[in-house]
Design a protein around this motif. Structure first.
Motif, PDB file in Angstrom:
ATOM      1  N   LEU A  41      71.106  -6.183  32.880  1.00 41.59           N
ATOM      2  CA  LEU A  41      69.700  -6.560  33.030  1.00 41.59           C
ATOM      3  C   LEU A  41      69.145  -6.351  34.434  1.00 41.59           C
ATOM      4  O   LEU A  41      68.261  -7.068  34.879  1.00 41.59           O
ATOM      5  CB  LEU A  41      69.484  -8.019  32.565  1.00 41.59           C
ATOM      6  CG  LEU A  41      70.070  -8.367  31.195  1.00 41.59           C
ATOM      7  CD1 LEU A  41      69.983  -9.866  30.924  1.00 41.59           C
ATOM      8  CD2 LEU A  41      69.352  -7.602  30.088  1.00 41.59           C
ATOM      9  N   ASN A 158      72.960 -12.101  37.252  1.00 49.76           N
ATOM     10  CA  ASN A 158      71.676 -12.794  37.067  1.00 49.76           C
ATOM     11  C   ASN A 158      71.731 -14.273  37.424  1.00 49.76           C
ATOM     12  O   ASN A 158      70.744 -14.992  37.238  1.00 49.76           O
ATOM     13  CB  ASN A 158      71.211 -12.643  35.618  1.00 49.76           C
ATOM     14  CG  ASN A 158      70.845 -11.210  35.295  1.00 49.76           C
ATOM     15  OD1 ASN A 158      69.835 -10.697  35.762  1.00 49.76           O
ATOM     16  ND2 ASN A 158      71.704 -10.540  34.524  1.00 49.76           N
ATOM     17  N   ASP A 164      66.610 -19.829  34.160  1.00 51.47           N
ATOM     18  CA  ASP A 164      66.732 -19.481  32.749  1.00 51.47           C
ATOM     19  C   ASP A 164      67.809 -20.186  31.910  1.00 51.47           C
ATOM     20  O   ASP A 164      67.553 -20.520  30.765  1.00 51.47           O
ATOM     21  CB  ASP A 164      66.892 -17.959  32.635  1.00 51.47           C
ATOM     22  CG  ASP A 164      65.705 -17.234  33.268  1.00 51.47           C
ATOM     23  OD1 ASP A 164      64.574 -17.739  33.119  1.00 51.47           O
ATOM     24  OD2 ASP A 164      65.918 -16.195  33.915  1.00 51.47           O
ATOM     25  N   ARG A 183      74.164 -12.853  29.990  1.00 47.96           N
ATOM     26  CA  ARG A 183      73.796 -14.131  30.602  1.00 47.96           C
ATOM     27  C   ARG A 183      74.351 -15.353  29.864  1.00 47.96           C
ATOM     28  O   ARG A 183      74.138 -16.483  30.317  1.00 47.96           O
ATOM     29  CB  ARG A 183      72.266 -14.253  30.712  1.00 47.96           C
ATOM     30  CG  ARG A 183      71.636 -13.143  31.540  1.00 47.96           C
ATOM     31  CD  ARG A 183      70.285 -13.523  32.105  1.00 47.96           C
ATOM     32  NE  ARG A 183      70.379 -14.627  33.062  1.00 47.96           N
ATOM     33  CZ  ARG A 183      69.347 -15.147  33.705  1.00 47.96           C
ATOM     34  NH1 ARG A 183      68.136 -14.686  33.498  1.00 47.96           N
ATOM     35  NH2 ARG A 183      69.504 -16.147  34.558  1.00 47.96           N
ATOM     36  N   ARG A 236      63.072 -13.132  24.697  1.00 50.87           N
ATOM     37  CA  ARG A 236      64.171 -14.057  24.929  1.00 50.87           C
ATOM     38  C   ARG A 236      64.088 -15.381  24.161  1.00 50.87           C
ATOM     39  O   ARG A 236      65.059 -16.136  24.142  1.00 50.87           O
ATOM     40  CB  ARG A 236      64.266 -14.373  26.421  1.00 50.87           C
ATOM     41  CG  ARG A 236      64.359 -13.162  27.323  1.00 50.87           C
ATOM     42  CD  ARG A 236      65.647 -12.386  27.094  1.00 50.87           C
ATOM     43  NE  ARG A 236      65.694 -11.213  27.959  1.00 50.87           N
ATOM     44  CZ  ARG A 236      66.136 -11.234  29.213  1.00 50.87           C
ATOM     45  NH1 ARG A 236      66.588 -12.334  29.734  1.00 50.87           N
ATOM     46  NH2 ARG A 236      66.146 -10.120  29.938  1.00 50.87           N
ATOM     47  N   ASP A 273      56.953 -16.690  32.004  1.00 52.68           N
ATOM     48  CA  ASP A 273      56.612 -16.915  33.420  1.00 52.68           C
ATOM     49  C   ASP A 273      56.494 -15.614  34.225  1.00 52.68           C
ATOM     50  O   ASP A 273      56.229 -15.649  35.419  1.00 52.68           O
ATOM     51  CB  ASP A 273      57.587 -17.899  34.088  1.00 52.68           C
ATOM     52  CG  ASP A 273      58.979 -17.316  34.321  1.00 52.68           C
ATOM     53  OD1 ASP A 273      59.245 -16.152  33.931  1.00 52.68           O
ATOM     54  OD2 ASP A 273      59.819 -18.044  34.891  1.00 52.68           O
ATOM     55  N   GLY A 394      66.169  -7.407  40.717  1.00 50.15           N
ATOM     56  CA  GLY A 394      66.709  -8.036  39.496  1.00 50.15           C
ATOM     57  C   GLY A 394      65.632  -8.457  38.525  1.00 50.15           C
ATOM     58  O   GLY A 394      65.925  -9.061  37.504  1.00 50.15           O
ATOM     59  N   CYS A 400      61.472 -17.656  38.804  1.00 51.59           N
ATOM     60  CA  CYS A 400      62.744 -17.335  38.136  1.00 51.59           C
ATOM     61  C   CYS A 400      63.945 -17.798  38.962  1.00 51.59           C
ATOM     62  O   CYS A 400      64.978 -18.138  38.410  1.00 51.59           O
ATOM     63  CB  CYS A 400      62.916 -15.839  37.942  1.00 51.59           C
ATOM     64  SG  CYS A 400      61.531 -14.990  37.262  1.00 51.59           S
TER      65      CYS A 400
HETATM   66  N1  LIG Z   1      62.405 -16.575  34.521  1.00 54.63           N
HETATM   67  C1  LIG Z   1      62.481 -15.278  34.652  1.00 54.63           C
HETATM   68  N2  LIG Z   1      61.418 -14.536  34.466  1.00 54.63           N
HETATM   69  N3  LIG Z   1      63.661 -14.738  34.930  1.00 54.63           N
HETATM   70  C2  LIG Z   1      63.870 -13.357  35.165  1.00 54.63           C
HETATM   71  C3  LIG Z   1      65.275 -12.974  34.866  1.00 54.63           C
HETATM   72  C4  LIG Z   1      65.599 -11.542  35.170  1.00 54.63           C
HETATM   73  C5  LIG Z   1      66.954 -11.121  34.718  1.00 54.63           C
HETATM   74  N4  LIG Z   1      67.336  -9.843  35.218  1.00 54.63           N
HETATM   75  C6  LIG Z   1      67.014 -11.092  33.192  1.00 54.63           C
HETATM   76  O1  LIG Z   1      66.671 -10.082  32.638  1.00 54.63           O
HETATM   77  O2  LIG Z   1      67.395 -12.034  32.564  1.00 54.63           O
END
Ligand SMILES: NC(=[NH2+])NCCC[C@H](N)C(=O)O
Length: 410
Positions: A41, A158, A164, A183, A236, A273, A394, A400
């Motif tokens: 990711l 990550n 997250d 993750r 997600r 977010d 990332g 995040c």
């Molecule tokens: N709360 C967020 N927007 N987190 C971003 C996470 C980025 C991470 N590379 C993923 O894809 O999971």
């Protein structure tokens, strides 16, 4: 309990931030390769020493505002201080990494057990290379499956996106079932922190555990007030998980309303977010790409109906919905990149919408998003900018990278 006595207390996105959990990026970042980064990711490989400098700058920016900064990796090491807890943790971590029993499993457990607790946690996050341990009599798995892959245990690059794997809501937490294998093990660490760290153990209701088939991630979970949440239906987070957490919250907490907002399912906007954040009592950032020409987006107000079942009402005018659920006469939606067709997607890609609010009308953002930052200031917001060259690779910004644990009530 209130914010003085409860280890977790988050009744909004904007109340003065008191305690936050971060993870300082470590050697897991240097275990990214062009072949693995997509699956892990990432869109590029950050230069670790600069990423760490940037992260330290971020942490110091928060400390300078009297915010207590806790580190995920440190809490984790403390949580497994007890020998039996550590044993069980290792067993489960190695199993979730793909080895339930056998020679590789045994070798990994033995290797990790020989380390002190902090080294062990850092190593698990970093990943274990195949050439790090000698397995005298390899098992079938090692011989038949792991030939071309340089890792026995994958890195968790990550982990610095502490938003997250879990989300604090009221005095409780959701420990999240993550979407992608890259993750999933992060929230196992959270589970041990919440169940075994003396700061949290026995004091934190779990609204939803990670023992589920459907997924939800903290980047989609926004705490709008002491009784209203907004949750993204996204790449997600599934609608099923939203209804599920709703049923538990409606029954066991003061939360009675969830605004479920449908956003595109893609990597640039993987969580709510990344396109929508709350920055003041009546102000939000929004990426124009999630809105249609009328400024509308599909959303549903989810509540508890009769007989314990959830009800939902379809809406499109998000401004009206926010006014209603937050009881405001006006709502100011501030467009990422001022809505410009080039600037908005460019700045959103580097988390121009991903603001961390540390007090009503006061936010932390990446310095690179200068158009969005200027616009926030024009709208009366106090903006603290942090460095962003390497961390942004990332695909995550200040929201995040932070998990608020305690905020003052608004
Ligand atoms: N709360 C967020 N927007 N987190 C971003 C996470 C980025 C991470 N590379 C993923 O894809 O999971």
């Amino acid at each position: 309990m209130n914010e003085m006595t409860s280890p977790i207390h988050v009744t909004s996105e904007i109340g003065k931030l008191k305690t936050v959990m971060l993870h300082r990026p470590g050697r897991e970042i240097e275990n990214l390769t062009p072949d693995s980064m997509e699956r892990l990711l990432f869109d590029d490989i950050p230069y670790l020493p600069i990423a760490q400098e940037e992260h330290d700058f971020f942490a110091q920016t928060l400390r300078d505002q009297d915010i207590e900064v806790l580190y995920f990796e440190k809490l984790a090491a403390e949580a497994i201080a007890d020998d039996d807890v550590c044993k069980e943790f290792l067993q489960r971590m190695v199993a979730e990494s793909g080895y339930v029993a056998g020679a590789t499993h045994d070798a990994l457990v033995e290797y990790l057990s020989s380390m002190d607790r902090q080294t062990m946690i850092d190593k698990i996050i970093e990943g274990v290379r195949s050439n790090e341990i000698d397995i005298a009599r390899p098992d079938l798995q090692l011989v038949a499956e792991n030939q071309d892959w340089p890792f026995l245990m994958d890195p968790m690059p990550n982990a610095y996106f502490t938003r997250d794997p879990q989300a604090a809501i009221g005095e409780g937490i959701s420990i999240n079932r993550m979407t992608f294998p890259a993750r999933q093990r992060e929230s196992l660490i959270t589970e041990y922190i919440i169940n075994h760290h003396p700061r949290f153990a026995g004091q934190v209701p779990v609204w939803r555990s990670r023992n589920h088939e459907t997924h939800i991630e903290g980047g989609d979970e926004l705490v709008l007030s002491d009784h209203v949440l907004a949750i993204g239906i996204s790449e997600r987070t599934t609608a099923d998980a939203i209804e599920d957490i709703g049923r538990h919250l409606f029954k066991n907490s003061d939360y009675d309303t969830i605004v479920a907002i449908s956003i595109p399912h893609n990597h640039a906007m993987m969580h709510l977010d990344t396109v929508f954040t709350m920055i003041n009592h009546d102000q939000f950032t929004v990426h124009p790409a999630i809105l249609d020409e009328n400024g509308h987006v599909d959303n549903w107000i989810v509540r508890l109906g009769d007989n314990g079942k959830t009800t939902f009402e379809h809406h499109t005018d998000i401004k009206e919905v926010l006014k209603t659920v937050l009881n405001k006469s006006e709502i100011d939606l501030i467009p990422t990149g001022n809505g410009d067709p080039i600037v908005a997607p460019r700045e959103q890609w580097n988390d121009g919408s991903n603001t961390l609010t540390i007090a009503p009308g006061e936010v932390v953002t990446y310095n690179r998003n200068y158009v969005s930052n200027e616009l926030l200031r024009e709208h009366g917001i106090l903006v603290h900018e942090v460095r962003s060259s390497e961390l942004s690779r990332g695909r995550g910004g200040p929201r995040c990278m932070s998990c608020p644990l305690v905020r003052e009530d608004i």
